[in-house]
Design an enzyme around this catalytic site. Structure first.
Site, mmCIF file in Angstrom:
data_model
loop_
_atom_site.group_PDB
_atom_site.id
_atom_site.type_symbol
_atom_site.label_atom_id
_atom_site.label_comp_id
_atom_site.label_asym_id
_atom_site.label_seq_id
_atom_site.Cartn_x
_atom_site.Cartn_y
_atom_site.Cartn_z
ATOM 1 N N GLU A 1 -28.859 9.455 9.868
ATOM 2 C CA GLU A 1 -28.621 8.370 8.909
ATOM 3 C C GLU A 1 -28.651 8.917 7.487
ATOM 4 O O GLU A 1 -29.568 9.661 7.107
ATOM 5 C CB GLU A 1 -29.705 7.291 9.071
ATOM 6 C CG GLU A 1 -29.551 6.163 8.050
ATOM 7 C CD GLU A 1 -30.386 4.926 8.345
ATOM 8 O OE1 GLU A 1 -31.088 4.906 9.378
ATOM 9 O OE2 GLU A 1 -30.333 3.985 7.536
ATOM 10 N N GLU B 1 -38.466 7.829 14.549
ATOM 11 C CA GLU B 1 -38.012 8.519 13.345
ATOM 12 C C GLU B 1 -38.867 9.747 13.068
ATOM 13 O O GLU B 1 -40.082 9.724 13.303
ATOM 14 C CB GLU B 1 -38.090 7.563 12.134
ATOM 15 C CG GLU B 1 -37.200 6.344 12.272
ATOM 16 C CD GLU B 1 -37.236 5.424 11.054
ATOM 17 O OE1 GLU B 1 -37.869 5.773 10.037
ATOM 18 O OE2 GLU B 1 -36.614 4.349 11.135
ATOM 19 N N ASP C 1 -36.437 0.336 19.579
ATOM 20 C CA ASP C 1 -36.854 1.090 18.385
ATOM 21 C C ASP C 1 -38.375 0.986 18.231
ATOM 22 O O ASP C 1 -38.915 -0.129 18.116
ATOM 23 C CB ASP C 1 -36.159 0.456 17.167
ATOM 24 C CG ASP C 1 -35.881 1.448 16.066
ATOM 25 O OD1 ASP C 1 -36.163 2.642 16.243
ATOM 26 O OD2 ASP C 1 -35.350 1.005 15.025
ATOM 27 N N ASP D 1 -35.514 -1.732 14.397
ATOM 28 C CA ASP D 1 -36.547 -2.367 13.561
ATOM 29 C C ASP D 1 -35.910 -2.963 12.299
ATOM 30 O O ASP D 1 -36.584 -3.643 11.528
ATOM 31 C CB ASP D 1 -37.685 -1.390 13.234
ATOM 32 C CG ASP D 1 -37.236 -0.173 12.451
ATOM 33 O OD1 ASP D 1 -36.024 -0.030 12.194
ATOM 34 O OD2 ASP D 1 -38.118 0.643 12.095
ATOM 35 N N SER D 2 -34.593 -2.757 12.130
ATOM 36 C CA SER D 2 -33.861 -3.458 11.077
ATOM 37 C C SER D 2 -33.898 -4.970 11.297
ATOM 38 O O SER D 2 -33.531 -5.731 10.393
ATOM 39 C CB SER D 2 -32.406 -2.976 11.011
ATOM 40 O OG SER D 2 -31.793 -3.059 12.279
HETATM 41 O O1 KIV Z 1 -33.121 -0.204 12.989
HETATM 42 C C1 KIV Z 1 -31.943 0.145 12.863
HETATM 43 O O2 KIV Z 1 -31.025 -0.682 12.726
HETATM 44 C C2 KIV Z 1 -31.648 1.566 12.879
HETATM 45 C C3 KIV Z 1 -30.229 1.982 12.611
HETATM 46 C C4 KIV Z 1 -29.932 1.892 11.171
HETATM 47 C C5 KIV Z 1 -29.933 3.325 13.161
HETATM 48 O O3 KIV Z 1 -32.509 2.360 13.074
#
Ligand code: KIV
Length: 278
Positions: free
Chosen positions: A184, A117, A86, A47-48
């Site tokens: 993290e 998460e 994610d 989700d980044s």
């Molecule tokens: O969304 C993401 O990039 C992540 C990583 C930082 C583990 O969850």
């Protein structure tokens, strides 16, 4: 290369003699293809994408539809790496049925598993998703979807109570059936303890060198981002300036009339030229 499977990843403890797992984020076909060609084990459609691609200041702005679209783009590269979809904020916080439906949307889009998460509080959701035959990766520590609850992006588990809490959460996720765990933004020794305590692999980002694998964000490791880099990032290339320089040369060529040249042009036949009065 044969596709990487969840049971293979689940076994990959360094203490059992395996090499560290390598995970990189990917959000589209080119990033997936390039990472896969480099031989990574897992592609995280993180989700980044909210920060790195869509221009938001946090990860709270992406929806399950966004994540499914990016997962499908990654899957279109047919990578050998395991695709981790994610689950975005609010896609699994509103009940088990919603979580299962949303996890299913990512699997239908091409993910081989999902990541979510949070710790012990998520175990009912983990059970529900697993009951739908979808493998789940956990994510503890600095969990960006909790940015407001954490009061910012802060390293977690710095004091003994918080550290013990994270260790309990890690056990809870393993007991619930997660096949791997992202750690993290936690101190190195805590990550080491959690890694030693679990039978499932840990994958660290800002968690020191002792985890069973490491993950970095595509744009960070390639120097393509526009935000200050976190302490834990190592830039393996600085592609941003190279890209700007290449596009600048294109712009100069266009402005100078040097692009396109004969080799980039479909020349008309002599007959067509004559007919057009050239
Ligand atoms: O969304 C993401 O990039 C992540 C990583 C930082 C583990 O969850």
């Amino acid at each position: 290369m044969p596709p990487t499977t969840v049971p293979e990843v689940r076994r990959r403890k360094r203490a059992a003699g395996f090499e560290p797992l390598v995970m990189v984020t990917a959000y589209d076909e080119p990033s997936a293809r390039l990472c896969d060609a480099a031989g990574v084990d897992l592609l995280l459609v993180g989700d980044s994408v909210a920060n790195t691609v869509l221009g938001h200041g946090d990860t709270l702005h992406v929806t399950i539809d966004d994540m499914a679209r990016h997962t499908a783009a990654v899957a279109s590269a047919s990578p050998s790496a395991l695709i981790v979809g994610d689950l975005p904020w609010l896609s699994y916080h509103t009940g088990v049925a919603d979580a299962v439906r949303n996890a299913g949307a990512l699997v239908r889009a091409g993910a081989g598993c999902v990541k979510l998460e949070g710790g012990a509080v998520r175990t009912p959701v983990v059970h529900g998703i697993l009951a739908a035959e979808i493998p789940v990766m956990g994510h503890l520590g600095l969990t960006p979807q909790s940015v407001h609850a954490m009061g910012g992006y802060r390293v977690q588990g710095r004091d003994l109570d918080d550290a013990k809490h994270l260790l309990d959460d890690a056990h809870a996720l393993e007991d619930a059936g997660c096949f791997a765990l992202v750690l993290e933004g936690v101190p190195d020794v805590l990550a080491e303890r959690i890694t030693a305590a679990l039978a499932i692999p840990t994958i660290g980002i800002g968690a020191g060198p002792s985890t069973d694998g490491q993950v970095l964000v595509f744009h960070d490791l390639l120097g393509l981002g526009n935000r200050p880099l976190a302490k834990f990032v190592r830039e393996y290339a600085r592609l941003g300036p190279l890209v700007t320089e290449a596009i600048g040369r294109f712009a100069s060529d266009v402005r100078a009339g040097a692009f396109p040249g004969p080799e980039e042009t479909y020349a008309a036949s002599p007959e067509l030229r004559a007919a057009l009065g050239d």
